[in-house]
Design an enzyme around this catalytic site. Structure first.
Site, mmCIF file in Angstrom:
data_model
loop_
_atom_site.group_PDB
_atom_site.id
_atom_site.type_symbol
_atom_site.label_atom_id
_atom_site.label_comp_id
_atom_site.label_asym_id
_atom_site.label_seq_id
_atom_site.Cartn_x
_atom_site.Cartn_y
_atom_site.Cartn_z
ATOM 1 N N ASP A 325 0.830 -1.198 0.000
ATOM 2 C CA ASP A 325 0.000 0.000 0.000
ATOM 3 C C ASP A 325 0.870 1.255 0.000
ATOM 4 O O ASP A 325 1.780 1.400 0.823
ATOM 5 C CB ASP A 325 -0.892 -0.021 1.252
ATOM 6 C CG ASP A 325 -2.002 0.996 1.207
ATOM 7 O OD1 ASP A 325 -2.890 0.859 0.354
ATOM 8 O OD2 ASP A 325 -1.983 1.927 2.033
ATOM 9 N N GLU A 354 1.142 -0.482 -5.119
ATOM 10 C CA GLU A 354 -0.070 0.319 -5.260
ATOM 11 C C GLU A 354 0.366 1.776 -5.250
ATOM 12 O O GLU A 354 0.294 2.461 -4.242
ATOM 13 C CB GLU A 354 -1.049 0.013 -4.117
ATOM 14 C CG GLU A 354 -2.414 0.663 -4.297
ATOM 15 C CD GLU A 354 -2.680 1.811 -3.328
ATOM 16 O OE1 GLU A 354 -3.776 2.378 -3.397
ATOM 17 O OE2 GLU A 354 -1.791 2.146 -2.518
#
Length: 596
Positions: A325, A354
């Protein structure tokens, strides 16, 4: 291989104007390093001059003596075995009539022998060894399926578990996915927990966002108790493996205000003058349920070691794929050090970034060790935009280090291309993602069930699953699971769809069409994909194939198998008619065959 004293050497060949290339194959995955050596090929230069003199009818006697001396001079730099061979050549050519031994003198065998005995004092070596990571096949070709395990209890309103999710495995495998991706599975923070639709105030029953990691029950190495135990998780990983699938975990290096790290290592976080901890912000948005980690802490070495241990812990539990993330908000140095250490011991681990950020940052992350990356696919909306973007991704230098992963949707993003749109729009976006790129993913079952209601004024889902437990009807009418299954099967059956860099685009008379061609080098597998970008109306037009590049003679008939709809057409000539619409086929995936 990194750490090995032995170097593999490969001669580069001239390919065009001052461009040299070599192709290498590797038996093992892992970390390697490479460098480039260059030198003047004196003997080959001599051979070329010798041939030119002979063709010009000039005497070659003196030139032959020059060549014999070059052979003799090479003996100084040769190994014992090479010396014997060079002496044989020297004896054959020395004193012989030039015309009689010309073929021997210009032989490639002799040239290669002398080049293997070069004077290393005259070799220019690139000043550093460059890193190279050899990955397993899934780094290039895979299909991801994201799901929230807490939403899969058979009982409405009840928190799902890993055991509940085991019943999903046959269907996910049938749809053809390789990787099941779980959002964070850790204990969720209590303080400042977000409510339904990202509300600042939550109800007692609200489960909170999984990305707010950590509470008194544990942190990044622990499992949210309502999902099950560690043994339950490991059993799920094993069961998925029996269906040929892997589990990917989301690693979000951030904490809830209740994470154990905050008490154990307060210096790993930023504190404001009033004594409160600095939560995440992106004005006007506030993410008070999330506390960023301060990577500029004086104890950065201790922080690095602990965060690396998070990956190592889950690797030991059988996880070899991670979705990371917001990696662009962490130091490059952290990823370089962490991935370097992990890859040495676990070369088969894959990392998906991401990173919806600036292109140069995304590319830098790829060079630091991220196997794949999210992309701007989600926000490309016209055929022209896709052609331009694919040209960027498949052109040097980007294609050599950046592996894109196309996602039509995510839990955070319901793009404009799907808002309030119907079945055709979802099919179009799916076919684009799965045929343009070799790696793609969907957030399900929201995608295959055609969820299309946005939160007013935002590019995200209404009643977002990030903040509540859902109860999905996976067999809802009009779902597109069968189409997904078909396309994933076609991806596996057709090698042309397993290469990203073999794509080309061909013209159409209709601006709503995107026509792409993918072919293997030997043209044994040729795929032509035609997509209608208008989800509401039938569109028609002519597309023009480059028949010569596909090995077809002009005027020769050929067969186009529509693999999506199991139909066959016979075409003749480069220009042919196509009609696509929401009531019939919104796209074609053709396999081209010569007609014998």
């Amino acid at each position: 291989r990194t750490g090995s004293p032995k170097w593999l050497e490969k001669t580069m060949k001239l390919d065009g104007n001052d461009l040299w290339e070599a192709k290498l194959s590797f038996k093992n995955i892992g970390l390697y390093e490479f460098t480039i050596k260059a030198w003047i090929d004196v003997f080959k230069t001599w051979q070329n001059h010798l041939i030119k003199k002979r063709e010009a009818g000039q005497s070659i006697d003196i030139m032959m003596k020059v060549g014999v001396k070059l052979i003799h001079d090479s003996i100084v730099h040769a190994s014992d075995e090479q010396k014997k061979d060079l002496e044989l050549w020297y004896n054959k050519l020395n004193g012989a009539k030039a015309e009689k031994v010309l073929d021997l003198a210009i032989s490639e065998e002799l040239c290669q022998l002398i080049n293997s005995c070069i004077d290393h004092n005259k070799v220019t070596v690139y000043e550093k060894n460059m890193p190279l990571s050899i990955e397993r096949k899934q780094a290039l070709f895979c299909a991801w399926y994201e799901l929230f395990p807490r939403s899969w209890s058979p009982e409405a309103g009840k928190h799902g578990t890993f055991k509940d999710c085991e019943r999903l495995l046959p269907e996910i495998a049938r749809m053809g996915f390789d990787i099941i991706y779980f959002p964070p599975i850790h204990p969720i923070g209590v303080d400042k927990r977000k409510g339904k639709n990202n509300a600042i105030i939550c109800e007692a029953s609200d489960p909170g966002s999984p990305w707010a990691v950590g509470n008194k029950q544990g942190g990044h190495k622990d499992i949210h108790p309502e999902l099950g135990t560690l043994q339950d998780f490991k059993h799920f990983v094993k069961q998925a493996g029996e269906y040929g699938m892997e589990i990917a975990l989301d690693i979000a290096f951030q904490c809830s205000p209740n994470h154990p790290y905050i008490k154990q290592h307060p210096d790993w976080f930023l504190w404001r003058p009033d004594g409160t901890i600095q939560y995440a912000e992106n004005p006007p948005k506030k993410y008070e349920d999330i506390v960023p980690i301060n990577f500029e802490t004086k104890d950065w070495k201790g922080l690095y070691k602990e965060l690396k241990s998070v990956f190592l812990y889950w690797i030991k539990q059988g996880v070899k794929v991670f979705r990371v993330d917001n990696p662009h908000t962490k130091p490059f140095h952290f990823w370089e050090v962490t991935f370097g250490d992990i890859k040495k011991k676990y070369p088969d681990v894959l990392f998906l970034a991401e990173a919806f950020t600036r292109p140069k940052i995304m590319y830098r992350l790829a060079k630091l060790g991220f196997t794949q990356s999210y992309t701007y696919f989600t926000w490309r909306n016209t055929p022209e935009e896709f052609v331009e973007y694919m040209e960027e991704l498949t052109t040097e230098p980007v294609k050599s280090f950046f592996q894109p992963n196309f996602w039509p949707n995510t839990p955070d993003i319901l793009p404009e291309s799907l808002e309030h749109k119907g079945r055709s729009a979802f099919i179009t976006r799916f076919i684009l993602a799965s045929t343009l790129s070799t790696s793609y993913g969907i957030y399900g079952p929201a995608f295959e069930l055609l969820e299309n209601e946005p939160f007013p004024g935002r590019e995200e889902y209404l009643d977002n699953e990030k903040y509540e437990i859902k109860n999905w009807d996976w067999d809802k009418p009009d779902n597109i699971k069968d189409i997904i299954s078909t396309v994933n099967r076609l991806r596996r059956e057709n090698p042309a769809l397993q290469d990203r860099n073999n794509i080309s685009f061909i013209p159409s008379t209709n601006a709503e069409f995107l026509v792409s061609v993918k072919a293997t080098d030997d043209l044994s597998n040729i795929i032509v994909t035609v997509v209608n970008f208008d989800p509401d109306h039938t569109q028609s037009g002519f597309i023009t194939l480059d028949l010569e590049s596909l090995g077809i003679n002009d005027g020769e008939p050929y067969i186009m198998f529509d693999l999506l709809h199991d139909k066959k057409y016979t075409w003749t000539g480069a220009k042919n008619y196509v009609e696509l619409g929401p009531e019939g086929a919104i796209a074609h995936i053709f396999r081209l065959h010569k007609k014998y």
